[in-house]
Design a protein around this motif. Structure first.
Motif, mmCIF file in Angstrom:
data_model
loop_
_atom_site.group_PDB
_atom_site.id
_atom_site.type_symbol
_atom_site.label_atom_id
_atom_site.label_comp_id
_atom_site.label_asym_id
_atom_site.label_seq_id
_atom_site.Cartn_x
_atom_site.Cartn_y
_atom_site.Cartn_z
ATOM 1 N N HIS A 1 0.871 -1.168 0.000
ATOM 2 C CA HIS A 1 0.000 0.000 0.000
ATOM 3 C C HIS A 1 0.913 1.224 0.000
ATOM 4 N N GLY A 2 0.519 2.219 -0.754
ATOM 5 C CA GLY A 2 1.341 3.414 -0.807
ATOM 6 C C GLY A 2 1.051 4.264 -2.026
ATOM 7 N N THR A 3 1.928 5.247 -2.215
ATOM 8 C CA THR A 3 1.761 6.240 -3.266
ATOM 9 C C THR A 3 2.445 5.800 -4.553
ATOM 10 N N GLN A 4 2.225 6.595 -5.598
ATOM 11 C CA GLN A 4 2.843 6.343 -6.902
ATOM 12 C C GLN A 4 4.363 6.267 -6.767
ATOM 13 N N GLN A 5 4.959 7.164 -6.010
ATOM 14 C CA GLN A 5 6.410 7.168 -5.845
ATOM 15 C C GLN A 5 6.905 5.919 -5.124
ATOM 16 N N GLU A 6 6.132 5.433 -4.176
ATOM 17 C CA GLU A 6 6.533 4.258 -3.403
ATOM 18 C C GLU A 6 6.318 2.949 -4.164
ATOM 19 N N LEU A 7 5.231 2.854 -4.911
ATOM 20 C CA LEU A 7 4.835 1.566 -5.492
ATOM 21 C C LEU A 7 4.900 1.471 -7.005
ATOM 22 N N GLY A 8 4.998 2.575 -7.707
ATOM 23 C CA GLY A 8 4.896 2.559 -9.169
ATOM 24 C C GLY A 8 5.821 1.556 -9.841
ATOM 25 N N ASP A 9 7.111 1.665 -9.594
ATOM 26 C CA ASP A 9 8.073 0.766 -10.241
ATOM 27 C C ASP A 9 7.912 -0.674 -9.761
ATOM 28 N N ARG B 1 -4.379 -14.787 -11.427
ATOM 29 C CA ARG B 1 -5.010 -14.126 -10.278
ATOM 30 C C ARG B 1 -4.158 -12.954 -9.798
ATOM 31 N N THR B 2 -2.872 -13.190 -9.694
ATOM 32 C CA THR B 2 -1.945 -12.143 -9.265
ATOM 33 C C THR B 2 -1.925 -11.005 -10.276
ATOM 34 N N ALA B 3 -1.882 -11.341 -11.560
ATOM 35 C CA ALA B 3 -1.853 -10.321 -12.603
ATOM 36 C C ALA B 3 -3.119 -9.470 -12.571
ATOM 37 N N ALA B 4 -4.272 -10.093 -12.390
ATOM 38 C CA ALA B 4 -5.530 -9.343 -12.350
ATOM 39 C C ALA B 4 -5.552 -8.382 -11.163
ATOM 40 N N LYS B 5 -5.107 -8.837 -10.016
ATOM 41 C CA LYS B 5 -5.087 -7.966 -8.830
ATOM 42 C C LYS B 5 -4.107 -6.817 -9.026
ATOM 43 N N LEU B 6 -2.917 -7.122 -9.542
ATOM 44 C CA LEU B 6 -1.924 -6.078 -9.779
ATOM 45 C C LEU B 6 -2.410 -5.083 -10.824
ATOM 46 N N TRP B 7 -3.110 -5.558 -11.845
ATOM 47 C CA TRP B 7 -3.653 -4.677 -12.870
ATOM 48 C C TRP B 7 -4.592 -3.656 -12.226
ATOM 49 N N GLY B 8 -5.464 -4.133 -11.343
ATOM 50 C CA GLY B 8 -6.380 -3.232 -10.643
ATOM 51 C C GLY B 8 -5.650 -2.259 -9.739
ATOM 52 N N MET B 9 -4.623 -2.740 -9.059
ATOM 53 C CA MET B 9 -3.843 -1.859 -8.183
ATOM 54 C C MET B 9 -3.120 -0.787 -8.999
ATOM 55 N N LEU B 10 -2.556 -1.178 -10.140
ATOM 56 C CA LEU B 10 -1.876 -0.201 -10.998
ATOM 57 C C LEU B 10 -2.866 0.821 -11.555
ATOM 58 N N LYS B 11 -4.047 0.372 -11.895
ATOM 59 C CA LYS B 11 -5.082 1.284 -12.403
ATOM 60 C C LYS B 11 -5.436 2.328 -11.338
ATOM 61 N N LEU C 1 -3.594 3.181 -8.817
ATOM 62 C CA LEU C 1 -2.397 3.982 -8.563
ATOM 63 C C LEU C 1 -2.318 5.130 -9.565
ATOM 64 N N ARG C 2 -2.616 4.861 -10.829
ATOM 65 C CA ARG C 2 -2.581 5.916 -11.851
ATOM 66 C C ARG C 2 -3.720 6.925 -11.668
ATOM 67 N N GLN C 3 -4.895 6.433 -11.313
ATOM 68 C CA GLN C 3 -6.062 7.297 -11.196
ATOM 69 C C GLN C 3 -6.059 8.134 -9.918
ATOM 70 N N GLN C 4 -5.659 7.502 -8.793
ATOM 71 C CA GLN C 4 -5.791 8.152 -7.503
ATOM 72 C C GLN C 4 -4.457 8.516 -6.855
ATOM 73 N N GLY C 5 -3.360 7.994 -7.393
ATOM 74 C CA GLY C 5 -2.056 8.276 -6.816
ATOM 75 C C GLY C 5 -1.744 7.431 -5.597
ATOM 76 N N PHE C 6 -2.638 6.498 -5.265
ATOM 77 C CA PHE C 6 -2.445 5.627 -4.087
ATOM 78 C C PHE C 6 -3.079 4.284 -4.411
ATOM 79 N N ALA C 7 -2.472 3.221 -3.914
ATOM 80 C CA ALA C 7 -3.033 1.889 -4.124
ATOM 81 C C ALA C 7 -2.807 1.041 -2.890
#
Length: 130
Positions: free
Chosen positions: A45-53, A108-118, A120-126
């Motif tokens: 859990h965290g911000t774009q800077q923390e989790l993006g890469d 399953r992992t890819a689907a969850k990560l896809w949602g988290m990345l989405k 993260l881009r929309q809200q800046g936090f995931a």
């Protein structure tokens, strides 16, 4: 950061799955998929800077099934997919990624990560919990 306990629990889960359901590659991949989804992803859990890469690299691994050099933050791989009935499928007309497989290695992992990345881009936090 993850300790040895998490790694040991994942290894034990995959080993037990192999004993109970057979050690064919599909069974082992499914067990690894479930273990990562249950033991690793909830800790993020965290911000774009923390989790993006990090999330981008994990998504790349979940889709391709192999570890590559850390993708660029602008990696187009997530754009090549869409969610349909809780499953990740190739996006028709999406950004073309030459080495993206037809189905994710760890779906399953890819689907969850896809949602988290989405998010993260929309809200800046995931986080794992939506």
């Amino acid at each position: 950061h993850f300790g040895y306990r998490v790694a040991n629990e994942i290894a034990r889960f995959v080993t037990l799955a192999a004993r109970q359901a057979g050690d064919d590659p599909a069974t082992l991949r499914t067990a690894l998929d479930l273990a990562i989804l249950q033991k690793v992803l909830p800790k993020f859990h965290g911000t774009q800077q923390e989790l993006g890469d990090l999330l981008t690299a994990l998504f790349d691994f979940a889709v391709t099934g192999r570890r590559r050099a850390l993708p660029e933050p602008s990696d187009q791989l997530p754009l090549a997919w869409r969610l349909a009935r809780d499953q990740l499928v190739s996006a028709a007309g999406g950004a073309a990624v030459a080495d993206a497989p037809v189905m994710p290695a760890l779906p399953r992992t890819a689907a969850k990560l896809w949602g988290m990345l989405k998010r993260l881009r929309q809200q800046g936090f995931a986080s794992f919990i939506e």
